[in-house]
Design an enzyme around this catalytic site. Structure first.
Site, PDB file in Angstrom:
ATOM      1  N   PRO A 352       0.847  -1.199   0.000  1.00 18.73           N
ATOM      2  CG  PRO A 352      -0.203  -1.205   2.084  1.00 18.73           C
ATOM      3  CD  PRO A 352       0.850  -1.899   1.295  1.00 18.73           C
ATOM      4  CG  ASP A 528       4.862  -1.457   2.874  1.00 18.61           C
ATOM      5  OD1 ASP A 528       3.681  -1.277   3.244  1.00 18.61           O
ATOM      6  OD2 ASP A 528       5.365  -2.586   2.682  1.00 18.61           O
ATOM      7  CG  HIS A 529       0.299   3.999   4.960  1.00 22.62           C
ATOM      8  ND1 HIS A 529       0.732   4.204   6.255  1.00 22.62           N
ATOM      9  CD2 HIS A 529      -0.603   4.976   4.714  1.00 22.62           C
ATOM     10  CE1 HIS A 529       0.110   5.250   6.776  1.00 22.62           C
ATOM     11  NE2 HIS A 529      -0.708   5.742   5.862  1.00 22.62           N
ATOM     12  NE  ARG A 530       2.617  -4.150   3.415  1.00 21.05           N
ATOM     13  CZ  ARG A 530       3.178  -5.195   2.820  1.00 21.05           C
ATOM     14  NH1 ARG A 530       2.583  -6.366   2.855  1.00 21.05           N
ATOM     15  NH2 ARG A 530       4.340  -5.078   2.210  1.00 21.05           N
ATOM     16  CB  ILE A 532       6.626   4.061   6.534  1.00 21.31           C
ATOM     17  CG1 ILE A 532       7.789   3.111   6.201  1.00 21.31           C
ATOM     18  CG2 ILE A 532       7.109   5.473   6.826  1.00 21.31           C
ATOM     19  CD1 ILE A 532       8.788   2.963   7.282  1.00 21.31           C
TER      20      ILE A 532
END
Ligand code: CAO
Length: 556
Positions: A352, A528-530, A532
Site C-alpha cells: 500500500p 509502504d504504509h503497512r 511507515i
C-alpha cells in the site's frame, strides 16, 4: 502376501460391443493400484475408464489404442501383490445375484444399465439423501451422473438447492451407477433414495479360502457418520452429510458436463477450482488427462503477471489488434523488461503506497559541488548531486531505522538492519537495473561518487554481477539528469521506502523580506504504509531536506 498372475478383462460395459480403446493409461512394468484406471473405452454413447480389479505389476498388455473391445476381452496381465481380485477367477464369484435381487424392488429393470464394476466383486447400494440440515423438502436441481458411469468416492451425484444454498451429494463409495431413482426437478428430503450403484464388495464377502480376493479393501465412507457401522456397505448405508463433505458449492454447469474428461479428472478439477472448459485436452479426441490439468495449474501458478495486468483476480486488459488502426512493429520484450514488469506489478499490488513530496534548497550544496568540479576532473571522476543525496539518505536512514527495515513472516515480524546498503536505479538500454552501493554511511562523498559512476557504467555495459544488485535497504531513483518536476516511485519491495529525485531548478523563494533565487531539488518519498506512517515519513524527509540544504549536518 500372495503373488499370483491375474488377468484383467473388460467388465460388463452396458452391452456395448466393440467399444474403442481411445487411451491406454498404463504400461508393462507399471505398478497399478486397485481401482486405478487402465484404459479408456469409448462407445457410441459414452466414454468409460476401466478400473483395475487387482493391484500389482503389469506383466503383459494385450490392448492398444484403436482396438475394439467387448465384455470379457483381456486387457492385461498383472502379477498381483494380493491387493486385489482376479477378474477371471471363478472362485471370486460373489453374491451379486442376491444383492441385485434385493435391489430389484427399487430399480426399474429397464433403466438399470449394466455396470463397469467387475460383477464378481460388487454389490448394489441404494444411496439416499443424507442429513441436509432441514426436515423439509428441497429441490433436486441436477443429476450429475448417468447410468453406467463410474464414480469415485466423493464425486458429486446430485445437486440440491434449498432457499439458502446449493449442495452436492457426494458418492459414499467408488462404483458404477446402476439406476437413477429420481429425476431433476424432484423434491427430495433426508432419506429419499436417489440412485443405485454397484460398489466393490467388502473383504468379508470374498471367499475366505482365496486370500487374493479377500484382500479387496472396503471403500471407506466419505466421512464418518454415526450410523455407519463396519458392515454398512449395504442398501442402508448412509451417505455422508453434505455439509461435512462439500458444504455449499456452486452447481456444475452444463458446459462443464460437455467437456471430455473422466470422473477422476473432474474430481481433481473441482478440488483445484479449475473450470475444465479452460483446460486444453491432449488425450485422444481432446480428452483432458490428469497431466493436462496438472500442467494447466502449474502454468497458472508460474505465469508472471503480464505487463498488461492480470493476477490477484484483477481482470486482464484485453489484447488489442493495433494493426487495425495503422502500421505496427511488435518487438519481443527483453527478459529484463519482463522481470522488471513482474517485480513492479508485484510491488504495486502488495504494497500500500503513499508518496510524500518536499523540496530541498540545495543552493549551497550546488555552489559547493560546482567548486569541486576541477578537483573531480583531476581525480578522473565526476561529481553530480547523486553522491550527496545518497550520503544524506544513509545518515537519515540510520536516524530513522524503520525506513530501512523489511517485513517478514507474512507481516508478523519487522526486520531492522544494522547495515546501510542503498540501491540506485539506473536507466539502461536493456531496461531498469538497481545496483547497490554497500555501506554508504561509512563512505566518503568521493568514494560514493566513484561507485555511482562505476556501477552505472557496469549496469549500462551489462557487467553487473548478481551480488552487486542484492542487499539494498532503500533505493534512490534519480531522474534529475533527465527532467520532470516530481514522480511517485514504486517501492522496491521488500524494502519499505524509495526516494524519487527530480530535476533541481532555480525558483523564487520568500525569505521573509523578499523573493530570492534558490535552487530547489524536488524529492518524493514513496513508502509502504503497512510499516511507515505519515509521521515517520515526514520526519525522515524533513531530516533529509535539512541535510541537503546544509550539508554540514551530514557530519553531525
Ligand atoms: N537536478 C539537476 N541536475 C541534475 C540532477 C538533479 N536532480 N541530477 C543530476 N543532474 C545533472 C548532473 O549534475 C549532470 O550534469 P553535469 O554533467 O552538468 O554535471 C547531468 O544531470 C547528468 O547526470 P547523470 O544522470 O549522468 O548522473 P547522476 O549521478 O545524477 O545519476 C544515474 C546517475 C545512474 C542515477 C543516472 O544516470 C540514471 O540512470 N538515472 C535514471 C534513473 C531511473 O531511470 N529512474 C527511474 C526508475 S523508476 O522508473
Amino acid at each position: 502376501m500372495t503373488v499370483a498372475d491375474t488377468t484383467i478383462t473388460v467388465p460388463d460395459i452396458g452391452g456395448a460391443e466393440g467399444a474403442e480403446v481411445v487411451e491406454v493409461l498404463v504400461a508393462v512394468g507399471d505398478h497399478i493400484e486397485l481401482e486405478q484406471s487402465l484404459i479408456v473405452l469409448e462407445s457410441d454413447k459414452a466414454s468409460m475408464e476401466i478400473p483395475a480389479t487387482a493391484a500389482g505389476v503389469v506383466t503383459e498388455l494385450r490392448v492398444a489404442v484403436g482396438d475394439q473391445l467387448s465384455e470379457g476381452d483381456v486387457i492385461l496381465q498383472v502379477q498381483s501383490d494380493g491387493a486385489g481380485s482376479d477378474a477371471s477367477m471363478p472362485t471370486a464369484e460373489p453374491a451379486l445375484g442376491t444383492a441385485a435381487a434385493d435391489a430389484a424392488t427399487a430399480v426399474d429393470a429397464t433403466a438399470a444399465e449394466p455396470a463397469a464394476v467387475e460383477p464378481s466383486a460388487a454389490e448394489v447400494m441404494t444411496v439416499t439423501i443424507p442429513d441436509i440440515g432441514t426436515d423439509g423438502e428441497v429441490d433436486l436441481i441436477e443429476l450429475s451422473v448417468v447410468v453406467g458411469q463410474s464414480v469415485a468416492e466423493g464425486d458429486s451425484l446430485v445437486v440440491l438447492e434449498s432457499d439458502k444454498a446449493s449442495m452436492e451429494v457426494p458418492a459414499p463409495a467408488s462404483g458404477t451407477i446402476q439406476a437413477l431413482l429420481v429425476s431433476a426437478g424432484a423434491m427430495v428430503r433426508e432419506g429419499t433414495p436417489i440412485l443405485e450403484m454397484l460398489v466393490s464388495k467388502t473383504a468379508t464377502a470374498a471367499s475366505p479360502s482365496e486370500p487374493v480376493a479377500a484382500a479387496i479393501p472396503e471403500a471407506p465412507a466419505a466421512a464418518p457418520t454415526p450410523a455407519a457401522g463396519p458392515e454398512s456397505a449395504s442398501t442402508e448405508r448412509p451417505v455422508a452429510p453434505v455439509a461435512s463433505v462439500s458444504s455449499v458449492s456452486a452447481a456444475p454447469n452444463s458446459e462443464e458436463d460437455s467437456v471430455y474428461a473422466g470422473p477422476a479428472v473432474r474430481k481433481l478439477a473441482r478440488e483445484f477450482g479449475v473450470a475444465l472448459t479452460q483446460v486444453p485436452g491432449s488425450g485422444p479426441r481432446g480428452r483432458i488427462l490428469k497431466e493436462d490439468l496438472q500442467q494447466f495449474v502449474a502454468n497458472a501458478l508460474a505465469k508472471p503477471v503480464a505487463s498488461t495486468g492480470g493476477g490477484s483476480g484483477i481482470p486482464e486488459v484485453p489484447d488489442v489488434d493495433f494493426s487495425k488502426f495503422g502500421s505496427i512493429d511488435p518487438q519481443p520484450r527483453s527478459r529484463l523488461d519482463k522481470i522488471t514488469a513482474a517485480n513492479m506489478t508485484r510491488a504495486w499490488l502488495n504494497v500500500p503506497h503513499v508518496t510524500q513530496f518536499d523540496d530541498a534548497d540545495i543552493t549551497d550544496l550546488e555552489t559547493f559541488r560546482k567548486s569541486l568540479k576541477a578537483e573531480a576532473e583531476r581525480k578522473g571522476t565526476k561529481m553530480t548531486p547523486m553522491p550527496f543525496i545518497l550520503k544524506a539518505c544513509a545518515v537519515a536512514l540510520n536516524a530513522h531505522p524503520k525506513l530501512k527495515a523489511s517485513l517478514a513472516d507474512g507481516g508478523e515480524t519487522l526486520v531492522y538492519k544494522h547495515y546501510c546498503h542503498i540501491g540506485m536505479a539506473v536507466d539502461t538500454p536493456a531496461g531498469l537495473m538497481v545496483p547497490v552501493i554497500r555501506d554508504v554511511d561509512k563512505k566518503s562523498i568521493w568514494e560514493i561518487g566513484a561507485e555511482v559512476l562505476e556501477l552505472a557504467a557496469a549496469a549500462k555495459d551489462k557487467k553487473l554481477r548478481p551480488d552487486q544488485m542484492q542487499g539494498g535497504v532503500f533505493t534512490v531513483s534519480s531522474l534529475g539528469g533527465i527532467g520532470g518536476r516530481g514522480f511517485t516511485p514504486i517501492v522496491n519491495a521488500p524494502e519499505v521506502a524509495i526516494l524519487g529525485v527530480s530535476r533541481a531548478d532555480v525558483k523564487p523563494v520568500w525569505d521573509g523580506g523578499g523573493f530570492v533565487p534558490r535552487t530547489l531539488l524536488p524529492l518524493s518519498l514513496s513508502y509502504d504504509h503497512r510499516v511507515i506512517n505519515g509521521g515517520d515519513a515526514g520526519r525522515f524527509l524533513s531530516d533529509l531536506r535539512e541535510m541537503l540544504t546544509d550539508i554540514r549536518r551530514l557530519i553531525l
